[in-house]
Design a protein around this motif. Structure first.
Motif, PDB file in Angstrom:
ATOM      1  N   ARG A   1       0.833  -1.208   0.000  1.00 25.18           N
ATOM      2  CA  ARG A   1       0.000   0.000   0.000  1.00 25.18           C
ATOM      3  C   ARG A   1       0.873   1.266   0.000  1.00 25.18           C
ATOM      4  O   ARG A   1       0.585   2.218  -0.705  1.00 25.18           O
TER       5      ARG A   1
ATOM      6  N   SER B   1     -14.128  -3.546 -10.592  1.00 26.23           N
ATOM      7  CA  SER B   1     -14.921  -3.687  -9.375  1.00 26.23           C
ATOM      8  C   SER B   1     -14.913  -5.144  -8.922  1.00 26.23           C
ATOM      9  O   SER B   1     -15.838  -5.905  -9.207  1.00 26.23           O
TER      10      SER B   1
ATOM     11  N   GLY C   1      -8.671  -4.797  -5.016  1.00 28.61           N
ATOM     12  CA  GLY C   1      -9.303  -3.604  -4.455  1.00 28.61           C
ATOM     13  C   GLY C   1      -8.395  -2.387  -4.564  1.00 28.61           C
ATOM     14  O   GLY C   1      -8.849  -1.290  -4.916  1.00 28.61           O
TER      15      GLY C   1
ATOM     16  N   ASP D   1      -9.286   0.874  -6.834  1.00 25.37           N
ATOM     17  CA  ASP D   1      -9.298   2.240  -6.295  1.00 25.37           C
ATOM     18  C   ASP D   1      -8.504   3.175  -7.199  1.00 25.37           C
ATOM     19  O   ASP D   1      -8.935   4.282  -7.506  1.00 25.37           O
TER      20      ASP D   1
ATOM     21  N   ASN E   1     -10.239   3.551 -10.753  1.00 27.10           N
ATOM     22  CA  ASN E   1     -11.507   4.278 -10.753  1.00 27.10           C
ATOM     23  C   ASN E   1     -11.395   5.735 -10.314  1.00 27.10           C
ATOM     24  O   ASN E   1     -12.397   6.449 -10.292  1.00 27.10           O
ATOM     25  N   GLU E   2     -10.194   6.176  -9.953  1.00 27.80           N
ATOM     26  CA  GLU E   2     -10.006   7.579  -9.596  1.00 27.80           C
ATOM     27  C   GLU E   2     -10.246   8.453 -10.813  1.00 27.80           C
ATOM     28  O   GLU E   2      -9.792   8.115 -11.914  1.00 27.80           O
TER      29      GLU E   2
ATOM     30  N   ALA F   1      -5.052   8.944  -3.600  1.00 31.05           N
ATOM     31  CA  ALA F   1      -5.955   8.493  -2.531  1.00 31.05           C
ATOM     32  C   ALA F   1      -5.128   7.986  -1.358  1.00 31.05           C
ATOM     33  O   ALA F   1      -3.984   7.589  -1.516  1.00 31.05           O
TER      34      ALA F   1
ATOM     35  N   ARG G   1      -9.052  -0.376   3.590  1.00 27.00           N
ATOM     36  CA  ARG G   1     -10.470  -0.084   3.684  1.00 27.00           C
ATOM     37  C   ARG G   1     -11.038  -0.749   4.926  1.00 27.00           C
ATOM     38  O   ARG G   1     -10.598  -1.833   5.299  1.00 27.00           O
TER      39      ARG G   1
END
Length: 167
Positions: free
Chosen positions: A61, A92, A145, A149, A152-153, A160, A165
């Motif tokens: 991350r 998704s 995921g 993220d 889809n920004e 982000a 999450r």
């Protein structure tokens, strides 16, 4: 730190692969009794791989946060090359859809993430080859995921927060 974790995961996968081959030979030679032992072995090593992923996920991350712009561009290019099912999984990820399409995950989505240089994708791809999508589902959903993220920004959006999450 990331390299140490990567080396640990790679070592685990290498051991699992070599002992998995021994387990397969045992199954072939010993008959029905060894089948349950081989299944137990796969579950145990899959569990170790999931634990190792859990340890290295924060570093993944963090790296995604550092390489945000570069990864976003590469991820969008990889997404463009996928078929409709692969695009849906990447955009998704839903647990049931991922489980229902293991071939697409293993042969299209993960290789696309590896080609894009997405952190953690190469090691998770190796774990999926050894243990299967079902055994590595939770780490897969975590990785997918993170990629969703980023994918889809909206264009031009600030990076982000790469923290996990809430479950």
């Amino acid at each position: 730190r990331l390299l140490r974790s990567a080396a640990g995961m790679a070592s685990l996968l290498k051991r699992a692969s070599s002992t998995g081959m021994k387990a397969a030979v045992t199954v072939a030679n010993a008959g029905k009794g060894a089948v349950s032992k081989a299944a137990d072995f796969t579950a145990a090593t899959g569990s170790q791989a999931r634990e190792e992923w859990g340890k290295r996920e924060p570093a993944v991350r963090e790296e995604i946060g550092r390489r945000h712009g570069e990864l976003k561009a590469k991820l969008r290019a990889a997404y463009a090359g996928l078929d409709d099912t692969g695009k849906q999984i990447l955009a998704s990820p839903a647990a049931q859809f991922v489980k229902d399409n293991p071939q697409t995950v293993a042969t299209a989505v993960l290789p696309a993430l590896v080609a894009a240089g997405f952190p953690g994708a190469r090691l998770l791809s190796g774990a999926v080859r050894l243990f299967g999508v079902a055994e590595m589902l939770m780490p897969l959903l975590g990785l997918l995921g993170m990629s969703a993220d980023l994918l889809n920004e909206p264009e031009g959006a600030p990076a982000a927060d790469p923290s996990p999450r809430p479950s």
